[in-house]
Design an enzyme around this catalytic site. Structure first.
Site, PDB file in Angstrom:
ATOM      1  N   TRP A  79      -6.505  -8.927   3.691  1.00  0.00           N
ATOM      2  CA  TRP A  79      -6.319  -9.219   5.116  1.00  0.00           C
ATOM      3  C   TRP A  79      -5.857  -8.006   5.916  1.00  0.00           C
ATOM      4  CZ3 TRP A  79      -1.423  -7.620   5.607  1.00  0.00           C
ATOM      5  CH2 TRP A  79      -0.603  -7.707   4.474  1.00  0.00           C
TER       6      TRP A  79
ATOM      7  N   LYS B  71     -16.221 -13.074   0.722  1.00  0.00           N
ATOM      8  CA  LYS B  71     -15.087 -13.999   0.864  1.00  0.00           C
ATOM      9  C   LYS B  71     -13.917 -13.267   1.505  1.00  0.00           C
ATOM     10  CE  LYS B  71     -11.508 -15.327  -1.356  1.00  0.00           C
ATOM     11  NZ  LYS B  71     -10.581 -15.483  -0.218  1.00  0.00           N
TER      12      LYS B  71
ATOM     13  N   GLU C 235     -10.877  -2.109  -5.953  1.00  0.00           N
ATOM     14  CA  GLU C 235     -10.049  -1.268  -5.071  1.00  0.00           C
ATOM     15  C   GLU C 235      -8.697  -1.958  -4.980  1.00  0.00           C
ATOM     16  OE1 GLU C 235     -10.872   1.557  -3.941  1.00  0.00           O
ATOM     17  OE2 GLU C 235     -13.042   1.596  -4.037  1.00  0.00           O
ATOM     18  N   LEU C 236      -7.717  -1.456  -5.729  1.00  0.00           N
ATOM     19  CA  LEU C 236      -6.462  -2.209  -5.868  1.00  0.00           C
ATOM     20  C   LEU C 236      -5.278  -1.494  -5.200  1.00  0.00           C
ATOM     21  CD1 LEU C 236      -7.112  -3.331  -9.542  1.00  0.00           C
ATOM     22  CD2 LEU C 236      -7.834  -4.437  -7.431  1.00  0.00           C
TER      23      LEU C 236
ATOM     24  N   CYS D 223      -2.934   0.023   1.586  1.00  0.00           N
ATOM     25  CA  CYS D 223      -2.960   0.438   0.178  1.00  0.00           C
ATOM     26  C   CYS D 223      -2.626   1.919   0.063  1.00  0.00           C
ATOM     27  CB  CYS D 223      -4.321   0.133  -0.426  1.00  0.00           C
ATOM     28  SG  CYS D 223      -5.675   0.842   0.497  1.00  0.00           S
TER      29      CYS D 223
HETATM   30  P1  NAD Z   1      -4.696 -10.434  -3.013  1.00  0.00           P
HETATM   31  O1  NAD Z   1      -4.979  -9.805  -4.321  1.00  0.00           O
HETATM   32  O2  NAD Z   1      -3.673 -11.492  -2.956  1.00  0.00           O
HETATM   33  O3  NAD Z   1      -6.037 -11.090  -2.424  1.00  0.00           O
HETATM   34  C1  NAD Z   1      -7.212 -10.347  -2.213  1.00  0.00           C
HETATM   35  C2  NAD Z   1      -8.388 -11.303  -2.161  1.00  0.00           C
HETATM   36  O4  NAD Z   1      -8.588 -11.862  -3.458  1.00  0.00           O
HETATM   37  C3  NAD Z   1      -8.189 -12.502  -1.230  1.00  0.00           C
HETATM   38  O5  NAD Z   1      -9.407 -12.771  -0.583  1.00  0.00           O
HETATM   39  C4  NAD Z   1      -7.808 -13.623  -2.182  1.00  0.00           C
HETATM   40  O6  NAD Z   1      -8.125 -14.911  -1.692  1.00  0.00           O
HETATM   41  C5  NAD Z   1      -8.663 -13.268  -3.390  1.00  0.00           C
HETATM   42  N1  NAD Z   1      -8.175 -13.776  -4.688  1.00  0.00           N
HETATM   43  C6  NAD Z   1      -6.899 -13.929  -5.097  1.00  0.00           C
HETATM   44  N2  NAD Z   1      -6.857 -14.356  -6.383  1.00  0.00           N
HETATM   45  C7  NAD Z   1      -8.145 -14.473  -6.792  1.00  0.00           C
HETATM   46  C8  NAD Z   1      -8.773 -14.865  -8.014  1.00  0.00           C
HETATM   47  N3  NAD Z   1      -8.054 -15.197  -9.090  1.00  0.00           N
HETATM   48  N4  NAD Z   1     -10.127 -14.865  -8.097  1.00  0.00           N
HETATM   49  C9  NAD Z   1     -10.874 -14.493  -7.022  1.00  0.00           C
HETATM   50  N5  NAD Z   1     -10.338 -14.142  -5.830  1.00  0.00           N
HETATM   51  C10 NAD Z   1      -8.996 -14.117  -5.714  1.00  0.00           C
HETATM   52  O7  NAD Z   1      -4.353  -9.244  -2.006  1.00  0.00           O
HETATM   53  P2  NAD Z   1      -3.936  -9.316  -0.468  1.00  0.00           P
HETATM   54  O8  NAD Z   1      -2.518  -9.769  -0.381  1.00  0.00           O
HETATM   55  O9  NAD Z   1      -4.972 -10.031   0.320  1.00  0.00           O
HETATM   56  O10 NAD Z   1      -4.043  -7.753  -0.058  1.00  0.00           O
HETATM   57  C11 NAD Z   1      -3.072  -6.840  -0.375  1.00  0.00           C
HETATM   58  C12 NAD Z   1      -3.402  -6.065  -1.647  1.00  0.00           C
HETATM   59  O11 NAD Z   1      -4.676  -5.447  -1.509  1.00  0.00           O
HETATM   60  C13 NAD Z   1      -2.424  -4.932  -1.920  1.00  0.00           C
HETATM   61  O12 NAD Z   1      -2.145  -4.848  -3.284  1.00  0.00           O
HETATM   62  C14 NAD Z   1      -3.192  -3.701  -1.445  1.00  0.00           C
HETATM   63  O13 NAD Z   1      -2.763  -2.494  -2.016  1.00  0.00           O
HETATM   64  C15 NAD Z   1      -4.585  -4.056  -1.849  1.00  0.00           C
HETATM   65  N6  NAD Z   1      -5.545  -3.269  -1.083  1.00  0.00           N
HETATM   66  C16 NAD Z   1      -6.222  -2.250  -1.702  1.00  0.00           C
HETATM   67  C17 NAD Z   1      -7.114  -1.448  -0.980  1.00  0.00           C
HETATM   68  C18 NAD Z   1      -7.861  -0.334  -1.643  1.00  0.00           C
HETATM   69  O14 NAD Z   1      -8.858   0.098  -1.059  1.00  0.00           O
HETATM   70  N7  NAD Z   1      -7.491   0.166  -2.797  1.00  0.00           N
HETATM   71  C19 NAD Z   1      -7.297  -1.704   0.382  1.00  0.00           C
HETATM   72  C20 NAD Z   1      -6.575  -2.722   0.980  1.00  0.00           C
HETATM   73  C21 NAD Z   1      -5.709  -3.501   0.245  1.00  0.00           C
END
Ligand code: NAD
Length: 454
Positions: free
Chosen positions: A129, A153, A227-228, A261
């Site tokens: 988000w 999604k 991308e985590l 991130c």
């Molecule tokens: P999140 O991991 O909670 O969710 C990300 C997405 O995954 C959401 O759409 C969520 O609904 C979905 N999701 C969650 N569990 C799932 C599952 N088991 N199976 C399939 N889909 C699932 O992350 P967030 O809170 O939305 O975003 C913040 C995180 O994202 C932080 O850790 C941040 O560092 C990372 N991020 C990384 C980058 C990058 O480019 N490396 C960029 C932006 C954000």
């Protein structure tokens, strides 16, 4: 099941969206596969035209799109406008370069032989988000323009700005039906998508979600790009220009309320300059305006969700218990006013504390003082993450040498880490694998095919 978006400034619900069940996700995947047959053979010039239409619409409607972002996740409007503008730039970049990127590459093995770049097929993307428009488009556009079809999604925090308006963009740009579709819902909908008959999946999200998505995708060997999270070091050496480092460090840490991130997340400063850096950093951080994100002069809005605020507060409190000292901020405003606000926070820390071991997704800057330059690099690398890093020194030859010693996907000398359509973006270690952006990002979702004709 429904997904409800909430305004983090007013704490009021914005609107409800219907979450999809597994059968509907699978139906969309079937429709996508039908659309693929024609789309992968379509004229690249036509695809470029459609992507250019998206670029133009993003610019003409940037204020409206930015308002959706701010309303759903609390980013200051000036940053939301910049996000939309950058997304437009990304579309123009791929529209301009795709032909060159996809051109056959001759092989020097005699006879007629070459490398051809072909789409993989039906691709899923699961997004967070924090940059709802940019993150979706930076993956979707190169994938679609190269001939894949896409199911996106968005996060359940940003169904409108990260989903509905992206769908509208594709429709208005006159993409054929089902080349791009949105699947709204929470983690379970993400999981339906991963387990459906797609060919590959890209996730931008947290480490834990990365593990879950990769595990599910590996059950039938789908290609995965991850991308985590990150815990980027910001390394200030003895001979750094402190004023420039402070200005960049403050903006790099508190932009998007620290929810990025690639924010600078651990400030590693040598003993010689630590006091000067810390004093100036606190002064600059104090000057940030924390207010209604829709106002043009706001520097920091609320955090996107109350749970995000609880989490950052918990990480700070735990670190204080471990010996960290708060120098600025540190707890939520003591007021009855609504909004998930959290002030810019500065604290002393050591690298073994919670605030440095875990990813922090909020406005907190831990400052770690180290003996010397060598120790600074050692501490920078002592993390399970490896997304970005920045090194501050007036000696650019030494700076460049040190880039070889820091383990990360991206490294800058004398600037904060940022992304650009033309530069590969991605991490190493637990920050993920695969790349987005540039030609490298486009190649992730292609079958790099060897053709030999005898
Ligand atoms: P999140 O991991 O909670 O969710 C990300 C997405 O995954 C959401 O759409 C969520 O609904 C979905 N999701 C969650 N569990 C799932 C599952 N088991 N199976 C399939 N889909 C699932 O992350 P967030 O809170 O939305 O975003 C913040 C995180 O994202 C932080 O850790 C941040 O560092 C990372 N991020 C990384 C980058 C990058 O480019 N490396 C960029 C932006 C954000």
């Amino acid at each position: 099941m429904k997904v409800q978006s909430i305004n983090p400034y007013t704490e009021d619900p914005i609107r409800d969206h219907k979450a999809l069940g597994r059968p509907l996700v699978e139906e969309k995947v079937t429709n996508a596969r039908k659309a693929l047959a024609e789309w992968r053979e379509s004229d690249i010039l036509e695809r470029r035209k459609m992507v250019k239409r998206i670029a133009r619409r993003l610019l003409t409607k940037k204020k409206a799109y930015a308002q959706y972002i701010t309303e759903e996740m609390g980013k200051p409007i000036k940053e939301a406008v910049a996000e939309v503008e950058k997304s437009s730039m990304l579309c123009s970049y791929y529209a301009k370069n795709v032909k060159k990127f996809l051109k056959d590459e001759p092989l020097k093995i005699g006879g007629k032989s070459y490398v051809r770049f072909e789409p993989i097929g039906v691709i899923g993307s699961i997004m967070p988000w924090n940059f709802p428009v940019w993150q979706a488009l930076r993956f979707v556009i190169p994938s679609v323009i190269a001939g894949n079809v896409q199911l996106l999604k968005p996060s359940s925090v940003t169904p409108q700005s990260g989903g509905v308006i992206i769908q509208e963009l594709f429709q208005r740009a006159r993409f054929p039906d089902n080349v791009f579709q949105v699947t709204i819902g929470g983690a379970s909908v993400g999981n339906y998508l991963v387990e459906s008959k797609i060919d590959a999946i890209s996730l931008t999200g947290s480490v834990q979600t990365g593990i879950e998505v990769a595990t599910a995708a590996m059950k039938d060997l789908k290609k995965v790009v991850l991308e985590l999270g990150g815990s980027d070091p910001f390394i200030v050496l003895d001979d750094a220009d402190i004023d420039k480092a402070v200005a960049a460090g403050v903006s790099g840490r508190y932009r998007n309320c620290g929810q990025s991130c690639l924010s600078a997340k651990r400030f590693i400063v040598t003993k010689k300059v630590s006091k000067e850096f810390t004093d100036k950093y606190i002064e600059t951080a104090k000057s940030l305006t924390l207010a209604d994100p829709i106002k043009e002069d706001t520097d920091m809005g609320p955090m996107a969700r109350n749970e995000q605020r609880d989490r950052i507060e918990e990480q700070i409190n735990k670190s204080v218990g471990e010996g960290a000292k708060i120098l600025l901020g540190g707890k939520r405003p003591d007021t009855k006013k609504k909004g998930y606000f959290f002030p810019p926070t500065v604290m002393t820390a050591t690298n073994d504390m919670t605030i440095c071991r875990e990813e922090t997704f909020g406005p907190v800057a831990p400052i770690i003082t180290v003996e010397n330059n060598e120790k600074a690099i050692e501490v920078a690398n002592d993390t399970e993450f490896g997304l970005g890093a920045s090194i501050w020194t007036k000696d650019i030859i030494k700076g460049e040498e040190l880039t070889k010693k820091v383990r990360s996907g991206i490294v800058y000398v004398n600037d904060v880490v940022h992304s650009d359509p033309s530069m590969p973006f991605g991490g190493t270690k637990k920050s993920g694998f695969g790349r987005e952006l540039s030609r490298y990002g486009l190649l992730e979702m292609l079958n790099i095919r060897t053709v030999v004709i005898n």
